[in-house]
Design a protein around this motif. Structure first.
Motif: not given
Ligand code: KG4
Ligand code: ZN
Length: 328
Positions: A110-112, A132-134, A157-160, A263-268, A293-295
């Motif tokens: 889905g993320h891809i 957050g998970g991968h 990465f996101g979890e950290s 993935g969610g953290a690709s918004a960084n 659609y990143c998260s």
């Molecule tokens: O893909 P996602 O919505 O959920 C999972 O499938 O895990 O990703 C959520 C993760 C969280 O850990 C959140 O802190 C991280 O993405 N995240 C970011 C940013 N925006 C969301 N991490 C770093 N920089 C950001 N701007």
């Protein structure tokens, strides 16, 4: 049309996608961030209860599409067991009531596919998934040929970012808050060690960096007016440098043509800018999902479901089960 449901973590979402055109006709997502924020992370049982409230409310808004549905898609793997069950149970009920097939979708695929919402697919691709998970790098030839070539040995990465935010008494999710705090900080102030920098392994690890940050936070807290912006900036810098150093090593033998971050953290934004720099010498194209659609969302699950529908990749109603831990 296909109705698709996402409930793998803390977002309840439903989409309707037109099969012929990939058009997203309906998408609604209810996030639970506020409810989980005080706990510094997602509480699975609370998340499941909130899905049980939110999903029927969203579903009621799609009733006008029911007569046109050809299938129902649902995230069945990976994710939190108690929350995946909420979506899969609802999808099964819809499939039985409307007598349509069910499609179990992998959340990582889905993320891809978040890259291809309302678009045609574009393969082959090298993909960095940071959520957050991968945290993993995948070589994607097509929907059914995805190979993971590097992944995290511990935290993602996101979890950290979430854990560092918690140390700094910030709320969940920590990623956007650390990014904001880091903006005015000095990235070079704290000389944290880049994880696995001496290892030949192409893999990721965030637990050591997290602990180094914990010590810096404790030191800062001894001050009368603790200010975490330099720690946040240095952490974001090293967390990103770890990714780019390992990717650089990987690219030596596998130069990318088209690279994507999902993935969610690709918004960084810092991560995006550093990856752009890394790709320059390779003249590789960078694909990114739209920020919305990143998260986690159901539009990306619907886009996968459309391709699975076209390939006849249906699940059996009796045997479709959740698989909380399966990997790609
Ligand atoms: O893909 P996602 O919505 O959920 C999972 O499938 O895990 O990703 C959520 C993760 C969280 O850990 C959140 O802190 C991280 O993405 N995240 C970011 C940013 N925006 C969301 N991490 C770093 N920089 C950001 N701007
Ligand atoms: Zn996700």
């Amino acid at each position: 049309m296909i109705l698709s449901i996402e409930s793998s973590c803390d977002d309840s979402a439903i989409s309707i996608t037109e099969i012929k055109t990939n058009k997203l006709l309906f998408h609604k997502k209810i996030s639970q961030e506020v409810e989980h924020s005080i706990y510094g992370g997602v509480v699975p049982e609370l998340a499941a209860r909130l899905h049980a409230e939110a999903l029927p409310n969203i579903l009621a808004q799609c009733e006008s599409y029911f007569s046109k549905l050809k299938a129902v898609g649902v995230t069945s793997t990976p994710g939190l067991a108690v929350t995946l069950v909420e979506g899969v149970t609802m999808a099964k009920a819809i499939a039985i009531a409307l007598d349509i097939p069910i499609i179990g979708v992998n959340h990582l695929i889905g993320h891809i596919y978040s890259l291809f919402i309302e678009k045609e697919t574009q393969f082959p691709l090298t993909v960095l998934l940071v959520s957050g998970g991968h945290t993993q790098v995948m070589e994607v030839k097509n929907l059914q040929d995805i190979k993971t070539v590097a992944k995290s040995m511990d935290d993602s990465f996101g979890e950290s970012f979430d854990k560092v935010a918690k140390m700094m008494h910030l709320t969940y999710p920590g990623g956007p808050l650390i990014q904001e705090l880091a903006k005015d900080g000095d990235r070079l102030k704290h000389n944290f060690t880049v994880p696995l920098h001496q290892s030949p392994l192409i893999a990721f690890s965030y637990s050591g960096l997290k602990n180094a940050v914990r010590l810096a936070v404790l030191e800062e807290e001894k001050k009368e007016k603790p200010d975490f912006k330099d720690i946040a900036a240095s952490f974001e810098h090293i967390a990103t440098k770890h990714l780019t150093m390992k990717l650089k090593k990987y690219f030596k033998t596998n130069p990318p043509k088209t690279f994507a971050i999902v993935g969610g953290a690709s918004a960084n934004l810092y991560l995006r800018s550093q990856i752009e720099e890394l790709l320059k010498p390779h003249h590789a194209k960078l694909l990114l999902s739209e920020l919305q659609y990143c998260s986690d969302n159901a539009a990306m699950i619907g886009r996968v479901a459309v391709d699975m529908y076209k390939k006849g990749l249906f699940s059996s109603l009796e045997s479709l089960d959740i698989a909380p831990r399966s990997q790609l």
